[in-house]
Design an enzyme around this catalytic site. Sequence first.
Site, PDB file in Angstrom:
ATOM      1  N   GLU A 223     -12.664 -34.502  23.332  1.00 32.41           N
ATOM      2  CA  GLU A 223     -13.759 -35.271  22.766  1.00 32.41           C
ATOM      3  C   GLU A 223     -13.436 -35.701  21.338  1.00 32.41           C
ATOM      4  OE1 GLU A 223     -17.244 -32.767  23.179  1.00 32.41           O
ATOM      5  OE2 GLU A 223     -16.536 -32.015  25.100  1.00 32.41           O
ATOM      6  N   GLU A 334     -25.343 -37.697  21.810  1.00 29.57           N
ATOM      7  CA  GLU A 334     -25.902 -36.413  22.213  1.00 29.57           C
ATOM      8  C   GLU A 334     -26.653 -35.819  21.024  1.00 29.57           C
ATOM      9  OE1 GLU A 334     -23.053 -33.609  23.811  1.00 29.57           O
ATOM     10  OE2 GLU A 334     -24.235 -31.902  23.155  1.00 29.57           O
TER      11      GLU A 334
END
Length: 419
Positions: A223, A334
Amino acid sequence: MGYGCCSTMVLVFCIWGMFLISVSSASRLGASRQKFEVNKHLNRLNKHPVKTIQSPDGDIIDCVHISNQPAFDHPFLKDHKIQMRPNFHPEGLFDENKLSEKQNEGSNAASSITQLWHANGKCPEDTIPIRRTKEDDVLRASSVKRYGRKTHRSIPKPRSADPDIINQSGHQHAIAYVEGDKYYGAKATINVWEPKIQQLNEFSLSQLWVLGGSFGQDLNSIEAGWQVSPDLYGDNNTRLFTYWTSDAYQATGCYNLLCSGFIQVNNNIAMGASISPISGYQNSQYDISITIWKDPKEGHWWMQFGNDLVLGYWPSFLFSYLADSASMIEWGGEVVNSEPNGQHTSTQMGSGQFPEQGFGKASYFRNIQVVDSSNNLKSPKGLGTFTEQSNCYDVETGSNDNWGHYFYYGGPGKNPNCP
Ligand SMILES: *[C@@H]1O[C@H](CO)[C@@H](O)[C@H](O)[C@H]1NC(C)=O
Ligand SMILES: *[C@@H]1O[C@H](CO)[C@@H](O)[C@H](O)[C@H]1NC(C)=O
């Protein structure tokens, strides 16, 4: 200290006093053990610097010799010969300069983005910049062991069978994704904002996920993106970050260089350092480009920032599924909602505006692409979207000549339609 006072009259008070003394010495013992653990951890993390740069945001950037970086604490990397550049770049890497000339929406090219600490110096050749971990950073974590790690269940799983679990975890997403093929990398240009965080233990991030395996205990993930995380960094700044795990965030992996794994080769960009400048509402817009791809020769996963800054690589052996290829790519935002009883946080995602607000107001990902088995960058096929509660945070995709495949995403969290 004597306990001679324990004669007849004051006995009760004396026993109480002795109890207090033993409690306080036990907690002193606990505190000194914790201090010992924290210092041991700091000594492991913070490598001896060749040069030190004080950043305007309070960070200390250590320029550490490249062969002395945390990666080489890993037993499998003891004899690793560091690779200074990838054997191959993906074909068709988007030409950003040509793009920004053509573009009339006024967005600035990624190359104009720097990190705050650059104001006060540079790291010499053969060193890499590392954000120094301070005692307070570790003390904010729930335990020394958890410092620099993500909690379980924070991976967005589109079309999950159990919606309750998604809601319970407190993690909320607004993402676009592709699956059902073998992927060898991904790219995106990500608009940079500084979302407001309501509570210290919440965060807001915008990133891409390169995922391998099904969503079990052994999920592999690489990520990268930007995040605001008061818990991890002690402030509300927008910071560049990376993350990796090979077991769904349980025992392996970490943010940035907070464990051994990622091998950095670049002396210009520090993981976890603040990004500057940041986009403003109906004002100048800034974005960063991130490319992650698997070197077809050595199999390592490389990361590039902007047009030409190769940051480094995750060695293939760190992973199981990703040692072969990725099975899913996700892009988006997120946040963590830590409000109890189904209430909602006012922590923002992206710019804090809903997608329909569009350019200059809502945050975007543009030129999202995947790398195929021939090492070519391609438009994503069958792009899906996912959000747990679209009235809190939402996502809207589109495509055009300038931006290729893009989406706007984000939202304010708590609002009349998201109580
Ligand atoms: C999560 O909970 C909210 C409110 O209780 C509900 O509206 C929403 O549909 C739930 N999300 C999922 C994915 O089930
Ligand atoms: C970060 O933001 C929160 C509220 O949004 C504020 O309470 C806190 O003081 C800020 N922290 C710093 C270090 O500025």
